[in-house]
Write a protein that holds these residues in place. Structure first.
Motif, PDB file in Angstrom:
ATOM      1  N   SER A  81       0.824  -1.203   0.000  1.00  0.00           N
ATOM      2  CA  SER A  81       0.000   0.000   0.000  1.00  0.00           C
ATOM      3  C   SER A  81       0.858   1.253   0.000  1.00  0.00           C
ATOM      4  CB  SER A  81      -0.907   0.020   1.239  1.00  0.00           C
ATOM      5  OG  SER A  81      -0.125   0.254   2.394  1.00  0.00           O
ATOM      6  N   GLY A  82       2.122   1.113   0.370  1.00  0.00           N
ATOM      7  CA  GLY A  82       3.006   2.261   0.398  1.00  0.00           C
ATOM      8  C   GLY A  82       2.907   3.063   1.675  1.00  0.00           C
ATOM      9  N   LEU A  83       2.153   2.601   2.668  1.00  0.00           N
ATOM     10  CA  LEU A  83       1.968   3.393   3.874  1.00  0.00           C
ATOM     11  C   LEU A  83       2.662   2.822   5.104  1.00  0.00           C
ATOM     12  CD1 LEU A  83      -1.764   4.381   3.474  1.00  0.00           C
ATOM     13  CD2 LEU A  83       0.237   5.810   3.144  1.00  0.00           C
ATOM     14  N   SER A  84       3.303   1.681   5.003  1.00  0.00           N
ATOM     15  CA  SER A  84       3.962   1.088   6.156  1.00  0.00           C
ATOM     16  C   SER A  84       5.428   1.506   6.163  1.00  0.00           C
ATOM     17  CB  SER A  84       3.837  -0.427   6.104  1.00  0.00           C
ATOM     18  OG  SER A  84       4.476  -0.997   7.213  1.00  0.00           O
ATOM     19  N   ILE A  85       5.685   2.654   6.763  1.00  0.00           N
ATOM     20  CA  ILE A  85       7.038   3.192   6.827  1.00  0.00           C
ATOM     21  C   ILE A  85       7.533   3.010   8.248  1.00  0.00           C
ATOM     22  CG2 ILE A  85       8.403   5.305   6.606  1.00  0.00           C
ATOM     23  CD1 ILE A  85       6.407   6.162   4.435  1.00  0.00           C
ATOM     24  N   PRO A  86       8.770   2.565   8.439  1.00  0.00           N
ATOM     25  CA  PRO A  86       9.255   2.356   9.801  1.00  0.00           C
ATOM     26  C   PRO A  86       9.178   3.639  10.627  1.00  0.00           C
ATOM     27  CG  PRO A  86      10.966   1.858   8.166  1.00  0.00           C
ATOM     28  CD  PRO A  86       9.765   2.318   7.432  1.00  0.00           C
ATOM     29  N   ALA A  87       9.119   3.475  11.949  1.00  0.00           N
ATOM     30  CA  ALA A  87       9.007   4.625  12.849  1.00  0.00           C
ATOM     31  C   ALA A  87      10.141   5.620  12.636  1.00  0.00           C
ATOM     32  CB  ALA A  87       8.976   4.147  14.294  1.00  0.00           C
ATOM     33  N   LYS A  88      11.338   5.119  12.339  1.00  0.00           N
ATOM     34  CA  LYS A  88      12.470   6.022  12.124  1.00  0.00           C
ATOM     35  C   LYS A  88      12.438   6.647  10.734  1.00  0.00           C
ATOM     36  CE  LYS A  88      15.372   2.320  10.552  1.00  0.00           C
ATOM     37  NZ  LYS A  88      16.613   2.094   9.988  1.00  0.00           N
ATOM     38  N   GLY A  89      11.515   6.194   9.881  1.00  0.00           N
ATOM     39  CA  GLY A  89      11.405   6.732   8.527  1.00  0.00           C
ATOM     40  C   GLY A  89      12.416   6.096   7.584  1.00  0.00           C
ATOM     41  N   ILE A  90      12.496   6.636   6.410  1.00  0.00           N
ATOM     42  CA  ILE A  90      13.450   6.172   5.403  1.00  0.00           C
ATOM     43  C   ILE A  90      14.360   7.353   5.099  1.00  0.00           C
ATOM     44  CG2 ILE A  90      13.722   5.401   3.018  1.00  0.00           C
ATOM     45  CD1 ILE A  90      10.974   4.056   3.281  1.00  0.00           C
ATOM     46  N   ASP A  91      15.649   7.114   5.127  1.00  0.00           N
ATOM     47  CA  ASP A  91      16.626   8.156   4.843  1.00  0.00           C
ATOM     48  C   ASP A  91      17.713   7.508   3.989  1.00  0.00           C
ATOM     49  OD1 ASP A  91      18.335  10.316   4.782  1.00  0.00           O
ATOM     50  OD2 ASP A  91      18.303  10.651   6.948  1.00  0.00           O
ATOM     51  N   GLU A  92      17.758   7.875   2.714  1.00  0.00           N
ATOM     52  CA  GLU A  92      18.744   7.270   1.825  1.00  0.00           C
ATOM     53  C   GLU A  92      19.273   8.299   0.843  1.00  0.00           C
ATOM     54  OE1 GLU A  92      16.612   4.189  -0.344  1.00  0.00           O
ATOM     55  OE2 GLU A  92      16.503   5.504  -2.083  1.00  0.00           O
ATOM     56  N   VAL A  93      20.415   7.983   0.265  1.00  0.00           N
ATOM     57  CA  VAL A  93      20.979   8.813  -0.797  1.00  0.00           C
ATOM     58  C   VAL A  93      20.795   8.031  -2.090  1.00  0.00           C
ATOM     59  CG1 VAL A  93      23.053   9.882  -1.712  1.00  0.00           C
ATOM     60  CG2 VAL A  93      22.612   9.925   0.746  1.00  0.00           C
ATOM     61  N   PHE A  94      20.128   8.661  -3.052  1.00  0.00           N
ATOM     62  CA  PHE A  94      19.851   8.035  -4.343  1.00  0.00           C
ATOM     63  C   PHE A  94      20.358   8.962  -5.436  1.00  0.00           C
ATOM     64  CE2 PHE A  94      17.001   7.385  -8.010  1.00  0.00           C
ATOM     65  CZ  PHE A  94      17.235   6.039  -8.247  1.00  0.00           C
ATOM     66  N   GLU A  95      21.270   8.470  -6.244  1.00  0.00           N
ATOM     67  CA  GLU A  95      21.886   9.251  -7.322  1.00  0.00           C
ATOM     68  C   GLU A  95      22.387  10.612  -6.820  1.00  0.00           C
ATOM     69  OE1 GLU A  95      19.551   9.416 -10.899  1.00  0.00           O
ATOM     70  OE2 GLU A  95      19.385   7.234 -11.005  1.00  0.00           O
ATOM     71  N   GLY A  96      23.010  10.587  -5.638  1.00  0.00           N
ATOM     72  CA  GLY A  96      23.599  11.795  -5.078  1.00  0.00           C
ATOM     73  C   GLY A  96      22.617  12.739  -4.396  1.00  0.00           C
ATOM     74  N   ARG A  97      21.354  12.375  -4.314  1.00  0.00           N
ATOM     75  CA  ARG A  97      20.339  13.228  -3.684  1.00  0.00           C
ATOM     76  C   ARG A  97      19.815  12.531  -2.433  1.00  0.00           C
ATOM     77  NH1 ARG A  97      18.489  16.741  -7.822  1.00  0.00           N
ATOM     78  NH2 ARG A  97      17.602  17.966  -6.137  1.00  0.00           N
ATOM     79  N   ARG A  98      19.542  13.304  -1.393  1.00  0.00           N
ATOM     80  CA  ARG A  98      19.059  12.735  -0.145  1.00  0.00           C
ATOM     81  C   ARG A  98      17.535  12.671  -0.162  1.00  0.00           C
ATOM     82  NH1 ARG A  98      20.140  14.812   6.007  1.00  0.00           N
ATOM     83  NH2 ARG A  98      19.362  12.929   7.022  1.00  0.00           N
ATOM     84  N   ILE A  99      17.000  11.472   0.005  1.00  0.00           N
ATOM     85  CA  ILE A  99      15.551  11.249   0.070  1.00  0.00           C
ATOM     86  C   ILE A  99      15.213  10.883   1.506  1.00  0.00           C
ATOM     87  CG2 ILE A  99      13.640   9.792  -0.677  1.00  0.00           C
ATOM     88  CD1 ILE A  99      15.127   9.339  -3.305  1.00  0.00           C
ATOM     89  N   GLN A 100      14.273  11.629   2.093  1.00  0.00           N
ATOM     90  CA  GLN A 100      13.795  11.348   3.443  1.00  0.00           C
ATOM     91  C   GLN A 100      12.285  11.160   3.378  1.00  0.00           C
ATOM     92  OE1 GLN A 100      15.514  15.089   4.834  1.00  0.00           O
ATOM     93  NE2 GLN A 100      16.463  13.895   6.485  1.00  0.00           N
ATOM     94  N   ILE A 101      11.810  10.064   3.965  1.00  0.00           N
ATOM     95  CA  ILE A 101      10.371   9.802   4.000  1.00  0.00           C
ATOM     96  C   ILE A 101       9.984   9.528   5.447  1.00  0.00           C
ATOM     97  CG2 ILE A 101       8.468   8.368   3.176  1.00  0.00           C
ATOM     98  CD1 ILE A 101      10.145   7.670   0.751  1.00  0.00           C
ATOM     99  N   SER A 102       8.981  10.246   5.910  1.00  0.00           N
ATOM    100  CA  SER A 102       8.459  10.025   7.258  1.00  0.00           C
ATOM    101  C   SER A 102       6.939  10.078   7.186  1.00  0.00           C
ATOM    102  CB  SER A 102       8.992  11.090   8.218  1.00  0.00           C
ATOM    103  OG  SER A 102       8.580  12.372   7.798  1.00  0.00           O
ATOM    104  N   LEU A 103       6.299   9.649   8.246  1.00  0.00           N
ATOM    105  CA  LEU A 103       4.843   9.702   8.299  1.00  0.00           C
ATOM    106  C   LEU A 103       4.422  10.923   9.090  1.00  0.00           C
ATOM    107  CD1 LEU A 103       3.743   6.015   8.868  1.00  0.00           C
ATOM    108  CD2 LEU A 103       3.567   7.378   6.808  1.00  0.00           C
ATOM    109  N   ALA A 104       3.605  11.756   8.485  1.00  0.00           N
ATOM    110  CA  ALA A 104       3.056  12.927   9.167  1.00  0.00           C
ATOM    111  C   ALA A 104       1.731  12.512   9.771  1.00  0.00           C
ATOM    112  CB  ALA A 104       2.857  14.065   8.177  1.00  0.00           C
ATOM    113  N   LYS A 105       1.591  12.657  11.049  1.00  0.00           N
ATOM    114  CA  LYS A 105       0.332  12.310  11.723  1.00  0.00           C
ATOM    115  C   LYS A 105      -0.687  13.393  11.442  1.00  0.00           C
ATOM    116  CE  LYS A 105       1.991   8.713  13.893  1.00  0.00           C
ATOM    117  NZ  LYS A 105       1.929   7.488  13.202  1.00  0.00           N
ATOM    118  N   GLY A 106      -1.736  13.054  10.667  1.00  0.00           N
ATOM    119  CA  GLY A 106      -2.768  14.043  10.336  1.00  0.00           C
ATOM    120  C   GLY A 106      -2.121  15.224   9.630  1.00  0.00           C
TER     121      GLY A 106
END
Length: 144
Positions: free
Chosen positions: A48-73
């Motif tokens: 579903s794309g909505l199960s993100i770990p509590a610490k979020g996702i933080d990675e470097v992809f092709e030299g760019r930093r991608i951060q994904i977190s869940l915003a509550k409401g």
């Protein structure tokens, strides 16, 4: 005994084929949809794309930093029936995403292409940007 003509045989066969086709179509349309096969999701993101770990996702992809977190409401996504919504940042700038009815995702960068999860949408945005930066996006009615 009356013989059947070629025209009558062809008409009967065409009618039977049409009836079978319509029956199959009705049965296929009423069946439960199965999940579409697609690329395997990131370990932290389920189908579903909505199960993100509590610490979020933080990675470097092709030299760019991608951060994904869940915003509550918040974020303008109240009322979607979702307890939280993914917030994506590329090099600190937010990438706005939207979930489609079929469970796929689109972003403001790749609005006409769908992705299986938010991480795939973020990676595609990085590729599309080709080194460019996301412009700040102000919601409607916000002070400029």
């Amino acid at each position: 005994m009356k013989k059947i003509t070629r025209r009558q045989a062809l008409g009967t066969a065409a009618g039977a084929a049409t009836a079978l086709g319509l029956t199959a179509l009705v049965m296929w349309d009423s069946a439960e949809p199965s999940p579409a096969p697609g690329p395997k999701a990131h370990p932290g993101v389920d189908a579903s794309g909505l199960s993100i770990p509590a610490k979020g996702i933080d990675e470097v992809f092709e030299g760019r930093r991608i951060q994904i977190s869940l915003a509550k409401g918040g974020g303008g996504h109240e009322g979607h029936g979702l307890p939280a919504w993914p917030t994506i940042k590329i090099d600190g700038n937010e990438l706005h995403i939207m979930r489609n009815a079929d469970g796929t995702w689109v972003s403001v960068v790749n609005h006409y292409e769908t992705f299986p999860d938010p991480l795939a949408a973020a990676r595609a945005a990085v590729r599309t940007l080709q080194g460019g930066h996301l412009a700040p996006f102000a919601p409607e009615g916000a002070a400029q």
